[in-house]
Design a protein around this motif. Structure first.
Motif, PDB file in Angstrom:
ATOM      1  N   PHE A  43      57.978  51.100  50.712  1.00 35.10           N
ATOM      2  CA  PHE A  43      56.689  51.356  51.333  1.00 35.10           C
ATOM      3  C   PHE A  43      56.925  51.664  52.802  1.00 35.10           C
ATOM      4  O   PHE A  43      57.741  51.030  53.456  1.00 35.10           O
ATOM      5  CB  PHE A  43      55.779  50.129  51.197  1.00 35.10           C
ATOM      6  N   THR A  44      56.183  52.622  53.330  1.00 31.52           N
ATOM      7  CA  THR A  44      56.274  52.978  54.739  1.00 31.52           C
ATOM      8  C   THR A  44      54.877  52.984  55.343  1.00 31.52           C
ATOM      9  O   THR A  44      53.979  53.641  54.827  1.00 31.52           O
ATOM     10  CB  THR A  44      56.917  54.365  54.923  1.00 31.52           C
ATOM     11  N   PHE A  45      54.706  52.239  56.450  1.00 34.53           N
ATOM     12  CA  PHE A  45      53.441  52.265  57.181  1.00 34.53           C
ATOM     13  C   PHE A  45      53.273  53.628  57.838  1.00 34.53           C
ATOM     14  O   PHE A  45      54.253  54.351  58.068  1.00 34.53           O
ATOM     15  CB  PHE A  45      53.434  51.198  58.284  1.00 34.53           C
ATOM     16  N   VAL A  64      57.444  51.683  60.339  1.00 32.94           N
ATOM     17  CA  VAL A  64      57.794  50.417  59.688  1.00 32.94           C
ATOM     18  C   VAL A  64      58.027  50.704  58.211  1.00 32.94           C
ATOM     19  O   VAL A  64      57.143  51.164  57.505  1.00 32.94           O
ATOM     20  CB  VAL A  64      56.688  49.367  59.855  1.00 32.94           C
ATOM     21  N   SER A  65      59.252  50.471  57.761  1.00 32.30           N
ATOM     22  CA  SER A  65      59.623  50.716  56.372  1.00 32.30           C
ATOM     23  C   SER A  65      60.745  49.749  56.006  1.00 32.30           C
ATOM     24  O   SER A  65      61.608  49.464  56.831  1.00 32.30           O
ATOM     25  CB  SER A  65      60.095  52.166  56.226  1.00 32.30           C
ATOM     26  N   ASN A  66      60.754  49.258  54.770  1.00 31.32           N
ATOM     27  CA  ASN A  66      61.765  48.303  54.313  1.00 31.32           C
ATOM     28  C   ASN A  66      61.928  47.182  55.341  1.00 31.32           C
ATOM     29  O   ASN A  66      63.008  46.938  55.839  1.00 31.32           O
ATOM     30  CB  ASN A  66      63.111  49.002  54.052  1.00 31.32           C
ATOM     31  N   ALA A  67      60.834  46.523  55.666  1.00 26.30           N
ATOM     32  CA  ALA A  67      60.895  45.533  56.734  1.00 26.30           C
ATOM     33  C   ALA A  67      59.929  44.383  56.511  1.00 26.30           C
ATOM     34  O   ALA A  67      58.883  44.536  55.882  1.00 26.30           O
ATOM     35  CB  ALA A  67      60.571  46.197  58.068  1.00 26.30           C
ATOM     36  N   GLN A  68      60.309  43.245  57.069  1.00 29.11           N
ATOM     37  CA  GLN A  68      59.434  42.097  57.239  1.00 29.11           C
ATOM     38  C   GLN A  68      59.442  41.817  58.734  1.00 29.11           C
ATOM     39  O   GLN A  68      60.512  41.762  59.341  1.00 29.11           O
ATOM     40  CB  GLN A  68      59.974  40.879  56.496  1.00 29.11           C
ATOM     41  N   TYR A  69      58.272  41.699  59.341  1.00 28.91           N
ATOM     42  CA  TYR A  69      58.261  41.488  60.787  1.00 28.91           C
ATOM     43  C   TYR A  69      57.220  40.458  61.199  1.00 28.91           C
ATOM     44  O   TYR A  69      56.258  40.193  60.499  1.00 28.91           O
ATOM     45  CB  TYR A  69      58.048  42.798  61.544  1.00 28.91           C
ATOM     46  N   LEU A  70      57.454  39.909  62.378  1.00 28.35           N
ATOM     47  CA  LEU A  70      56.576  38.933  62.998  1.00 28.35           C
ATOM     48  C   LEU A  70      56.449  39.329  64.466  1.00 28.35           C
ATOM     49  O   LEU A  70      57.457  39.578  65.132  1.00 28.35           O
ATOM     50  CB  LEU A  70      57.185  37.527  62.869  1.00 28.35           C
ATOM     51  N   ARG A  71      55.190  39.422  64.963  1.00 28.59           N
ATOM     52  CA  ARG A  71      54.976  39.854  66.344  1.00 28.59           C
ATOM     53  C   ARG A  71      53.925  38.986  67.027  1.00 28.59           C
ATOM     54  O   ARG A  71      52.733  39.268  66.964  1.00 28.59           O
ATOM     55  CB  ARG A  71      54.545  41.315  66.386  1.00 28.59           C
ATOM     56  N   MET A 131      51.789  39.848  61.400  1.00 26.50           N
ATOM     57  CA  MET A 131      52.854  39.740  60.422  1.00 26.50           C
ATOM     58  C   MET A 131      52.717  40.914  59.471  1.00 26.50           C
ATOM     59  O   MET A 131      51.605  41.337  59.156  1.00 26.50           O
ATOM     60  CB  MET A 131      52.748  38.438  59.631  1.00 26.50           C
ATOM     61  N   GLY A 132      53.835  41.436  59.016  1.00 25.59           N
ATOM     62  CA  GLY A 132      53.761  42.546  58.086  1.00 25.59           C
ATOM     63  C   GLY A 132      54.971  42.619  57.187  1.00 25.59           C
ATOM     64  O   GLY A 132      56.031  42.072  57.488  1.00 25.59           O
ATOM     65  N   VAL A 133      54.782  43.297  56.070  1.00 20.02           N
ATOM     66  CA  VAL A 133      55.886  43.544  55.143  1.00 20.02           C
ATOM     67  C   VAL A 133      55.722  44.942  54.565  1.00 20.02           C
ATOM     68  O   VAL A 133      54.612  45.378  54.274  1.00 20.02           O
ATOM     69  CB  VAL A 133      55.949  42.472  54.025  1.00 20.02           C
ATOM     70  N   LEU A 189      58.996  40.819  69.106  1.00 14.37           N
ATOM     71  CA  LEU A 189      58.992  41.405  67.763  1.00 14.37           C
ATOM     72  C   LEU A 189      60.315  41.062  67.099  1.00 14.37           C
ATOM     73  O   LEU A 189      61.378  41.408  67.614  1.00 14.37           O
ATOM     74  CB  LEU A 189      58.807  42.925  67.839  1.00 14.37           C
ATOM     75  N   ALA A 190      60.247  40.349  65.996  1.00 15.18           N
ATOM     76  CA  ALA A 190      61.437  40.007  65.217  1.00 15.18           C
ATOM     77  C   ALA A 190      61.269  40.607  63.826  1.00 15.18           C
ATOM     78  O   ALA A 190      60.196  40.509  63.237  1.00 15.18           O
ATOM     79  CB  ALA A 190      61.605  38.495  65.131  1.00 15.18           C
ATOM     80  N   ALA A 191      62.336  41.261  63.334  1.00 16.10           N
ATOM     81  CA  ALA A 191      62.220  41.914  62.027  1.00 16.10           C
ATOM     82  C   ALA A 191      63.537  41.850  61.272  1.00 16.10           C
ATOM     83  O   ALA A 191      64.612  41.690  61.859  1.00 16.10           O
ATOM     84  CB  ALA A 191      61.796  43.370  62.207  1.00 16.10           C
ATOM     85  N   ARG A 192      63.406  42.012  59.963  1.00 14.59           N
ATOM     86  CA  ARG A 192      64.583  42.082  59.101  1.00 14.59           C
ATOM     87  C   ARG A 192      64.274  43.004  57.935  1.00 14.59           C
ATOM     88  O   ARG A 192      63.106  43.277  57.620  1.00 14.59           O
ATOM     89  CB  ARG A 192      65.007  40.706  58.621  1.00 14.59           C
ATOM     90  N   ALA A 193      65.319  43.458  57.278  1.00 13.16           N
ATOM     91  CA  ALA A 193      65.147  44.330  56.112  1.00 13.16           C
ATOM     92  C   ALA A 193      64.527  43.534  54.977  1.00 13.16           C
ATOM     93  O   ALA A 193      64.877  42.374  54.747  1.00 13.16           O
ATOM     94  CB  ALA A 193      66.491  44.911  55.691  1.00 13.16           C
TER      95      ALA A 193
END
Length: 179
Positions: free
Chosen positions: A36-38, A79-86, A19-21, A104-108
């Motif tokens: 923020f950008t990974f 990955v930037s401006n995102a919330q994701y689940l993998r 999971m990430g944001v 992988l599911a993500a949203r802004a």
């Protein structure tokens, strides 16, 4: 930004969840950076956050491609401006051959105040295999299907129009030599 990775192994089967944001910016016109950008090498997908999307730049600029550019790009290769689940699962068929499936599911994380689209980036389904024929040599073919969410499918560009709602297919082969 933040990232959490969990995993478990039982025999030849491994499973995990990531999971990430990465924070976004609601007002991109105020000259204050809040996104923020990974690192670009933080790979979570095969297509999403790896390829500029929607991919509009033509390989060869000519009349038939309409001189397309990346001017309408919504997301880039990090990955930037995102919330994701993998979530993912892998199976070691042999010691040198491991198959992996992931979703992988993500949203802004935030939408600019001027945005009129939904926040969903979409869903990516990925399959890969890691073959290690020799110690320190790995060959990894991978394929993915990306189903765009509202962030792409509801997007309208003044010059390019709309219709950014079709599925995207992609593949790659990586050969890695470790030393």
């Amino acid at each position: 930004g933040g990232n959490l990775q969990l995993g478990a192994q039982m025999g030849a089967i491994q499973a995990g969840l990531e999971m990430g944001v990465a924070s976004g910016d609601e007002d991109t016109s105020d000259a204050k950076l809040k996104t923020f950008t990974f690192d670009r090498d933080h790979d979570v997908g095969i297509l999403m956050f790896e390829e500029t999307m929607p991919v509009l730049e033509a390989t060869v600029m000519n009349e038939s491609t309409g001189g397309r550019t990346l001017d309408a790009a919504r997301t880039g290769n990090a990955v930037s401006n995102a919330q994701y689940l993998r979530p993912w699962v892998s199976y070691a068929l042999r010691k040198d051959l491991v198959f992996t499936g992931q979703l992988l599911a993500a949203r802004a994380d935030k939408l600019d105040e001027s945005e009129s689209t939904g926040r969903g980036y979409g869903t990516e389904f990925g399959l890969s295999a890691a073959y290690t024929p020799y110690e320190k040599v790995t060959i990894t073919p991978a394929a993915a299907l990306f189903l765009p969410g509202a962030y792409y499918s509801e997007y309208v560009d003044d010059e390019l129009g709309e219709a950014f709602n079709g599925p995207v297919y992609g593949g790659r082969i990586l050969a890695t030599v470790s030393f």
